[in-house]
Design a protein around this motif. Structure first.
Motif: not given
Length: 248
Positions: A102-103, A144-145, A149-153, A205-208
């Protein structure tokens, strides 16, 4: 003590010593604490000696391909063991998922991280730590998360990378970064985040993060390696794994 009994005990001790062996294990950094406990229990039960090395799964993959004498790999993903098996470096049929990770978005500062991770949008931090996504599956899950969430940039200028999840944790633990994506197992004690504040990232929000183990070529036919693989799938080891926040 009668002489025959002394000789019998000495003989049994020599037999036990002769049957004991060493097993060299490469372990994903996120699994450091649980594996140390599991190895201790395994050594007490079997008499075998476990030699542990901790680091990034991607680095271990490169080392194994270049002949590193590890007998087992406990990866932070399920792709690396599969790849090693396909390349003839892993023993077919030995691979299994020993834990699902778990992240968590974590800070040492109490109250900084809310229960929805909105702090990522707030700008109330200077640095965001994560593991190198090219080497560490937890780092890939963090990227990936942020994408989902559209926050990476927006947060990219604040990101600091560690070579592995242990280094990412250190950045946050020493407060060189105010926030960081780390493994829940690194910050959980008795079912709760032990210090600071955190948000357990929803699995959607991400791959297992399926973490697979595989017997490597150097461990084929080695009783200690086979015994440790079996021990990892037993009730005692699974109880330890669950206690650190992993799913089985």
């Amino acid at each position: 003590m009668p002489r025959f009994l002394t000789l019998l005990l000495a003989g049994l001790a020599l037999m036990a010593q002769a049957s004991a062996a060493e097993v060299k294990v490469a372990v994903a950094a996120n699994f450091t604490a649980p594996m140390q406990k599991i190895a201790q229990a395994f050594e007490q039960e079997t008499g075998h000696k476990v030699l542990l090395s901790f680091g990034a799964t991607g680095n271990f993959y490169a080392q194994i391909r270049h002949g590193a004498p590890f007998q087992l790999l406990l990866a932070a993903d399920d792709e690396t063991p599969l790849k090693l098996e396909a390349e003839g470096l892993g023993v077919p049929g030995s691979r299994f998922t020993y834990a699902t990770g778990k992240l968590v978005l974590w800070s040492r500062q109490p109250g900084l991280v809310d229960d929805k991770g909105e702090v990522l949008r707030s700008g109330k931090y200077q640095r965001l730590a994560l593991a190198n996504p090219k080497l560490a599956p937890y780092g890939a899950a963090a990227i990936e998360t942020l994408n989902r969430l559209g926050l990476l940039a927006a947060v990219q200028p604040r990101i600091v990378q560690g070579d592995n999840i242990a280094q990412a944790y250190q950045f946050v633990a020493t407060e060189n970064a105010q926030l960081g994506f780390v493994a829940l197992s690194q910050v959980q004690t008795d079912g709760r985040i032990a210090q600071g504040s955190g948000w357990i990232v929803p699995a959607s929000l991400h791959q297992p993060i399926r973490q697979d183990a595989v017997l490597l070529g150097a461990g084929k036919g080695k009783p200690a390696a086979a015994a440790l693989l079996n021990f990892l799938q037993g009730d005692q080891a699974r109880a330890v794994i669950r206690s650190f926040g992993y799913e089985i």
